[in-house]
Design a protein around this motif. Structure first.
Motif, short mmCIF file in Angstrom:
data_model
loop_
_atom_site.label_atom_id
_atom_site.label_comp_id
_atom_site.label_asym_id
_atom_site.label_seq_id
_atom_site.Cartn_x
_atom_site.Cartn_y
_atom_site.Cartn_z
N LEU A 2 15.50 25.06 1.80
CA LEU A 2 15.87 24.43 3.06
C LEU A 2 17.29 23.89 3.03
CD1 LEU A 2 12.79 24.70 3.58
CD2 LEU A 2 12.92 22.49 4.74
N ASP A 3 17.66 23.33 1.88
CA ASP A 3 19.04 22.87 1.74
C ASP A 3 20.02 24.03 1.87
OD1 ASP A 3 17.97 20.38 1.28
OD2 ASP A 3 18.12 20.52 -0.90
N GLN A 4 19.61 25.19 1.36
CA GLN A 4 20.49 26.35 1.38
C GLN A 4 20.72 26.88 2.80
OE1 GLN A 4 22.23 27.78 -0.91
NE2 GLN A 4 22.92 29.49 0.36
N ILE A 5 19.67 26.85 3.64
CA ILE A 5 19.80 27.43 4.99
C ILE A 5 19.82 26.33 6.05
CG2 ILE A 5 18.73 29.62 4.32
CD1 ILE A 5 16.13 28.67 5.54
N HIS A 6 20.26 25.16 5.67
CA HIS A 6 20.26 24.03 6.61
C HIS A 6 21.11 24.32 7.84
CE1 HIS A 6 21.80 20.24 8.31
NE2 HIS A 6 20.58 19.78 8.05
N ASP A 7 22.29 24.88 7.66
CA ASP A 7 23.19 25.13 8.79
C ASP A 7 22.60 26.14 9.78
OD1 ASP A 7 24.92 23.27 7.82
OD2 ASP A 7 26.26 24.72 6.88
N PRO A 8 22.06 27.29 9.31
CA PRO A 8 21.42 28.20 10.26
C PRO A 8 20.23 27.57 10.99
CG PRO A 8 21.88 29.34 8.21
CD PRO A 8 22.18 27.90 7.97
N LEU A 9 19.44 26.76 10.27
CA LEU A 9 18.31 26.10 10.92
C LEU A 9 18.79 25.14 11.99
CD1 LEU A 9 15.91 25.30 7.92
CD2 LEU A 9 15.70 27.11 9.62
N ASP A 10 19.84 24.43 11.71
CA ASP A 10 20.39 23.48 12.67
C ASP A 10 20.94 24.21 13.90
OD1 ASP A 10 21.11 20.66 13.27
OD2 ASP A 10 23.14 21.49 13.25
N LYS A 11 21.51 25.38 13.67
CA LYS A 11 22.15 26.12 14.75
C LYS A 11 21.14 26.85 15.62
CE LYS A 11 25.65 29.72 15.47
NZ LYS A 11 26.56 30.69 14.80
N GLN A 12 20.01 27.29 15.05
CA GLN A 12 19.08 28.13 15.81
C GLN A 12 18.32 27.37 16.89
OE1 GLN A 12 15.13 28.15 12.90
NE2 GLN A 12 16.10 30.04 13.42
N GLN A 13 18.21 26.05 16.78
CA GLN A 13 17.54 25.24 17.80
C GLN A 13 16.05 25.58 17.90
OE1 GLN A 13 19.03 22.73 19.87
NE2 GLN A 13 20.68 22.91 18.39
N TYR A 14 15.47 25.26 19.04
CA TYR A 14 14.06 25.54 19.33
C TYR A 14 13.92 25.63 20.83
CZ TYR A 14 14.21 20.48 20.11
OH TYR A 14 14.56 19.23 20.55
N PHE A 15 12.79 26.15 21.29
CA PHE A 15 12.58 26.26 22.73
C PHE A 15 12.05 24.94 23.29
CE2 PHE A 15 9.67 26.90 26.31
CZ PHE A 15 10.51 27.51 27.22
N ARG A 16 12.58 24.56 24.45
CA ARG A 16 12.09 23.36 25.13
C ARG A 16 12.03 23.65 26.62
NH1 ARG A 16 15.29 17.63 25.87
NH2 ARG A 16 13.62 16.48 26.91
N GLY A 17 10.87 23.41 27.20
CA GLY A 17 10.69 23.62 28.64
C GLY A 17 10.02 22.43 29.27
N ILE A 18 10.31 22.20 30.54
CA ILE A 18 9.73 21.09 31.30
C ILE A 18 8.83 21.65 32.38
CG2 ILE A 18 10.21 18.99 32.61
CD1 ILE A 18 11.28 18.95 29.77
N ASP A 19 7.63 21.15 32.43
CA ASP A 19 6.66 21.56 33.44
C ASP A 19 6.88 20.68 34.67
OD1 ASP A 19 4.66 22.98 34.50
OD2 ASP A 19 3.06 22.21 33.24
N MET A 20 7.66 21.17 35.64
CA MET A 20 8.03 20.35 36.80
C MET A 20 6.90 20.30 37.81
SD MET A 20 10.99 19.44 35.85
CE MET A 20 11.70 18.70 37.31
N PRO A 21 6.55 19.10 38.32
CA PRO A 21 5.44 18.98 39.27
C PRO A 21 5.63 19.80 40.53
CG PRO A 21 6.10 16.83 38.43
CD PRO A 21 7.13 17.79 37.96
N ALA A 22 6.88 19.96 40.99
CA ALA A 22 7.11 20.67 42.25
C ALA A 22 7.09 22.18 42.09
CB ALA A 22 8.46 20.24 42.84
#
Length: 702
Positions: free
Chosen positions: A417-437
């Motif tokens: 994990l220490d070795q690939i810390h920068d790629p992990l930080d850069k790749q992000q993750y998916f985030r979505g909001i379930d909007m009521p409207a």
């Protein structure tokens, strides 16, 4: 607002007559009836009730239709177990199925019964999941990019639409109709139910008093699926063995508690029923993949504990590997290839072949060594010197897992994990909001995952799952910190012990499920995943699992592989075949040697432990025992010396190296000084003729 498509029917009644099966949905009385003609299997849609049929049962869905040697069968799901709600949608596990024959009077045939037995055992043991209202074949990120006005089965990811071959008759009828009804038939859409094969766990919990739902889904690819030693490497189309996509999902403020099916209103279907003061539902997901080393390689069972390793030329697999990674990059973005195989011993050849493949794919690779800051061991990195073509989005990272963690020093896996810390930080993750409207169910995307870590070891099971759980932990800590649930530099390990235990057990369960479907046993090293430490009790359990794997992989996996090939359409049973498929084609003398071994051991034990009369002579008994021990020793030596002849191989689609190895073993036995002259020269051997059938199955699946 886009109109919501017809969802698969939750409730289906089956009506049977001598001429047809009719499927209706009592909750949708205006929907057309699906009619399957008997015995032809022709499909049609009928408006209104059909007369003359009696109601057989209520079912949870249609898994599909399959043609065997003498008859065609409709496979229906008779029992499904609710597993929990995913954003308000109920997810079910297939528990029981039934095969409805199209012939009114089923014909009893040994081979037909064997086919049926293989399929029934496979479906019963295979963890399959489905939903009537939620696309569980796609990650949340892919779902956000799809047209939700399409029927559920059309949106399904082709790789994980596990029953697509069984649904091919219904899909073909939907696309082009039949002789009686020409053209597209959208009325059949609600009868097509996509199913995934893999692992599903949904848990409602809290962390630091914040309620959330954590979900883990592992989807196994239907391409090149099979068992541990009968499915390795890559095929010509670019599909790798044991490919799994794992998505870890966290849902915050999930207040959707309504019915998660097509029968509810639009608000209930999409989880939009909320009070005016409630917070937005937030969905975060992190995706990883695993898959076999993408070169042409195999491990050949010979009854030795360590199978024989075979690697074909790496250059010959370049086009297949390019097709594989083209698909991976198109779907996931940049790929970080984490290779965990050993750099010494028998696994070294696989490691070197993988590295050679990556170098051939990259336009102008540069290779470097990075010194491990804690030891003298080294990491190997192969990456492109520039971004000039598609394959340059591959980044290879090698980590000598076994060497780094030897001596139960499993904390050292953190070095990766220490070795690939920068790629992990850069790749992000998916985030979505379930909007009521937003009543059409589409998420408002706030963040995308831009790359994926593809992890592998030899089997893509034990070491792989340990590393994937560590990556998932890193991603989850980051997500909870970004949401403000955890304070900066705080982890859920220290913040909430109960949540830590839940997280560990979910990932250990994932390891066991993926391993069981491929190797026949639970995973190794799960004591570390469950408890965070490597224990002697865990090592003992690993020993038991290793022994069980040896037995199953050598003596039980042949029929299991045949079941995979039947279910997925890699083999199509032919009614015109004159040669029995499941008949043991080995010479009778070779078949009899294991029985002679057991017989000899029995008589040797009888001679040693039977009480003798006081005046009985000792020498004849000793000679009797010595004779049978010698016979048993010769039999055991013969079996292990000619192990290729005693492995339970797949019979439907023989592997090329099995045919070659079998013929070589038979030639060797004919030279045996004791029984060589008794082996008939005209014995039947594994035929390669069935490869034509396999190719037909492949075309039909496509």
């Amino acid at each position: 607002m886009a109109s919501l498509p017809f969802r698969p029917f939750r409730d289906i009644n089956v009506h049977a007559s001598a001429n047809h099966y009719a499927f209706t949905s009592p909750s949708s009385p205006t929907a057309p009836t699906l009619v399957v003609d008997r015995p032809s299997g022709d499909l049609s849609l009928n408006v209104g009730a059909l007369l003359g049929g009696k109601r057989v049962s209520s079912i949870a869905g249609i898994l599909g239709m399959v043609k065997l040697r003498l008859d065609k069968y409709i496979v229906v799901i008779t029992k499904a177990q609710p597993m929990g709600r995913l954003k308000g949608h109920m997810i079910y596990k297939v528990i029981a199925t039934e095969f409805l024959p199209l012939r009114e009077r089923p014909l009893h045939d040994p081979e037909e019964d064997t086919y049926l037995g293989l399929l029934k055992t496979f479906i019963k043991s295979g963890p399959m999941y489905f939903s009537y209202s939620c696309d569980i074949t796609n990650t949340f990120q892919r779902q956000s990019q799809l047209d939700i006005s399409e029927p559920l089965w059309k949106r399904a990811d082709d790789r994980f639409f596990w029953n697509k071959f069984l649904q091919s008759d219904l899909i073909g009828f939907r696309s082009s109709g039949s002789r009686q009804q020409l053209g597209q038939q959208p009325g059949v859409d609600p009868y097509i139910l996509p199913v995934i094969f893999g692992m599903m766990r949904i848990a409602s919990t809290t962390i630091k008093t914040t309620p959330l739902t954590i979900v883990l889904i592992t989807r196994r690819s239907r391409h090149r699926a099979g068992t541990r030693y009968f499915s390795r490497g890559i095929d010509e189309e670019g599909h790798v063995s044991n490919f799994n996509e794992t998505e870890q999902i966290v849902i915050l403020n999930d207040s959707a508690g309504g019915l998660g099916g097509f029968a509810g209103g639009g608000g209930i279907q999409t989880g939009k029923v909320r009070g005016s003061g409630e917070k937005e539902t937030q969905i975060m997901s992190y995706v990883q993949t695993r898959g076999s080393v993408p070169v042409f390689w195999a491990e050949i069972n010979t009854l030795q504990y360590t199978p024989k390793l075979q690697i074909r030329g790496v250059e010959s697999a370049v086009s297949a590997a390019r097709a594989h990674f083209d698909e991976q990059i198109r779907i996931y973005g940049d790929n970080y290839l984490v290779n965990l195989v050993n750099q010494k011993g028998r696994e070294q050849r696989v490691k070197e072949a993988y590295e050679q493949m990556v170098k051939l794919l990259l336009s102008s690779p540069k290779e470097g060594l990075q010194q491990d800051q804690y030891s003298d061991e080294q990491f190997r990195i192969v990456e492109p010197s520039g971004r000039h073509q598609q394959m340059d989005r591959l980044n290879y990272v090698y980590f000598d897992f076994h060497n780094e963690t030897k001596g139960l020093k499993w904390h050292r896996a953190q070095l990766l994990l220490d070795q690939i810390h920068d790629p992990l930080d850069k790749q992000q993750y998916f985030r979505g909001i379930d909007m009521p409207a937003n009543l059409d169910g589409r998420l408002e995307v706030r963040n995308h995952q831009t790359s994926v870590v593809r992890t592998n070891c030899m089997d893509c099971l034990d070491r792989t799952n340990v590393v994937q759980s560590m990556l998932a932990r890193y991603a989850l800590n980051r997500q909870l910190t970004d949401l403000g649930v955890l304070s900066p530099r705080e982890t859920f390990t220290s913040a909430d012990v109960a949540f830590e235990v839940l997280f560990r057990n979910i990932w250990a369960d994932n390891a066991d499920v993926v391993s069981r479907s491929y190797s026949g046993t639970g995973a190794l090293k799960t004591d570390f995943t469950r408890t965070g430490v490597r224990t002697k009790a865990g090592a003992l359990q690993d020993l038991r699992n290793s022994i069980t794997r040896y037995v199953k992989n050598n003596f039980l996996d042949g029929p299991k592989q045949d079941a995979f090939d039947l279910f997925l359409g890699a083999y199509l049973p032919g009614s015109s075949s004159m040669t029995p498929v499941f008949t043991d084609s080995r010479p009778l003398l070779i078949q009899s040697i294991p029985y002679l071994l057991a017989f000899s051991l029995f008589f040797a034990f009888v001679g040693m432990f039977t009480r003798r009369l006081p005046d009985a002579a000792v020498l004849p008994v000793r000679l009797f025992i010595i004779f049978w021990i010698l016979v048993a020793g010769w039999c055991a030596n013969f079996v292990f010396k000619n192990g290729m002849l005693y492995v339970n191989w797949p019979k439907l689609n023989p592997r090329p190296w099995v045919t070659e190895g079998y013929n070589e073993a038979i030639s060797h036995v004919r030279k045996d000084k004791i029984i060589g002259g008794m082996i008939a020269r005209h014995d039947r051997h594994l035929s390669t003729a069935r490869y034509t059938n396999a190719e037909e199955g492949k075309k039909r699946r496509e």
